[in-house]
Design an enzyme around this catalytic site. Sequence first.
Site, PDB file in Angstrom:
ATOM      1  N   CYS A  96       0.834  -1.214   0.000  1.00  0.00           N
ATOM      2  CA  CYS A  96       0.000   0.000   0.000  1.00  0.00           C
ATOM      3  C   CYS A  96       0.870   1.265   0.000  1.00  0.00           C
ATOM      4  O   CYS A  96       1.531   1.542  -0.987  1.00  0.00           O
ATOM      5  CB  CYS A  96      -0.978  -0.034   1.171  1.00  0.00           C
ATOM      6  SG  CYS A  96      -2.442   0.991   0.891  1.00  0.00           S
ATOM      7  N   ARG A 129     -11.994   6.729  -3.791  1.00  0.00           N
ATOM      8  CA  ARG A 129     -11.036   5.751  -3.311  1.00  0.00           C
ATOM      9  C   ARG A 129     -11.393   4.385  -3.865  1.00  0.00           C
ATOM     10  O   ARG A 129     -12.572   4.072  -4.091  1.00  0.00           O
ATOM     11  CB  ARG A 129     -11.017   5.679  -1.776  1.00  0.00           C
ATOM     12  CG  ARG A 129     -10.506   6.935  -1.093  1.00  0.00           C
ATOM     13  CD  ARG A 129     -10.442   6.738   0.409  1.00  0.00           C
ATOM     14  NE  ARG A 129      -9.391   5.800   0.787  1.00  0.00           N
ATOM     15  CZ  ARG A 129      -8.117   6.132   0.975  1.00  0.00           C
ATOM     16  NH1 ARG A 129      -7.718   7.387   0.804  1.00  0.00           N
ATOM     17  NH2 ARG A 129      -7.222   5.230   1.335  1.00  0.00           N
ATOM     18  N   HIS A 193      -3.606  -5.853   1.190  1.00  0.00           N
ATOM     19  CA  HIS A 193      -3.301  -6.030   2.611  1.00  0.00           C
ATOM     20  C   HIS A 193      -4.397  -6.858   3.253  1.00  0.00           C
ATOM     21  O   HIS A 193      -5.222  -7.449   2.580  1.00  0.00           O
ATOM     22  CB  HIS A 193      -3.123  -4.668   3.302  1.00  0.00           C
ATOM     23  CG  HIS A 193      -4.257  -3.710   3.111  1.00  0.00           C
ATOM     24  ND1 HIS A 193      -5.422  -3.794   3.833  1.00  0.00           N
ATOM     25  CD2 HIS A 193      -4.403  -2.639   2.289  1.00  0.00           C
ATOM     26  CE1 HIS A 193      -6.237  -2.803   3.477  1.00  0.00           C
ATOM     27  NE2 HIS A 193      -5.647  -2.098   2.539  1.00  0.00           N
TER      28      HIS A 193
END
Length: 248
Positions: A96, A129, A193
């Site tokens: 990330c 996002r 993740h």
Amino acid sequence: MSSKTIVVAHLFPELLNLYGDSGNMLCFKKRMEWRGIQVEIREVHPGDTPSFNDVDIAFIGGGSDREQKIVCDKLLSVGNEITSFVEDGGVLMAVCGGYQLLGHSYLMGNEEIRGLSLVDLYTDHGDPRLIGNIVVDSPLCDHKVVGYENHAGRTHLGEGVTPFGKVVYGHGNDGNTGYEGVLYKNVIGTYIHGPLLPKNPGIADYAISHALERATGKSYLEPLDDTAELLANNTMVKRLLAGEVEEA
């Protein structure tokens, strides 16, 4: 098994640990210990000067923009050493925010922040996002890679740069190209993740085997019983592809 201790450097866990990166360290530790490989998890703290002289695997996790910039400034101060580590075949995993640091630059608001330039890529921002579960086909392992992504960054790979994998479900680097992450030598950069490694034992073993080969000349790993891990992985893949998971 070789008596060489494999050193895993967890870089700045106080600043970059939003996404369960301690779970990635535990996965590295246990998968080596179960095989009789000596391992040291070495935390590098904000007041430390990172050194890669005896490191076999370096790990950079995810964090907020503020913490990401602090870490990038710290790593830029030892940029030549990191570059030498990577070019010498050192294993570097970046998740990330850590992934974004690998490139030439990334945007923090309207400010362009200089990256490590380890890989030919850059990151800008987009809206909305990119959030949700993700499934990726990667050449690094036999099973599909599963996890979670949550990033405003849109990462763009340079011409001829190899992605970590092809998106089967989810968004990936930019939500458009269908690619996720990056591969360069023994560098793995990814937005995945959750944490990454416990859910994807093949990726953990890829990193361990390459670190072992660099350290000892031997890359063979004794097989482990990954029945539970792969069952959980496969169940999640099936549910996502069948549309059984409602994304927020």
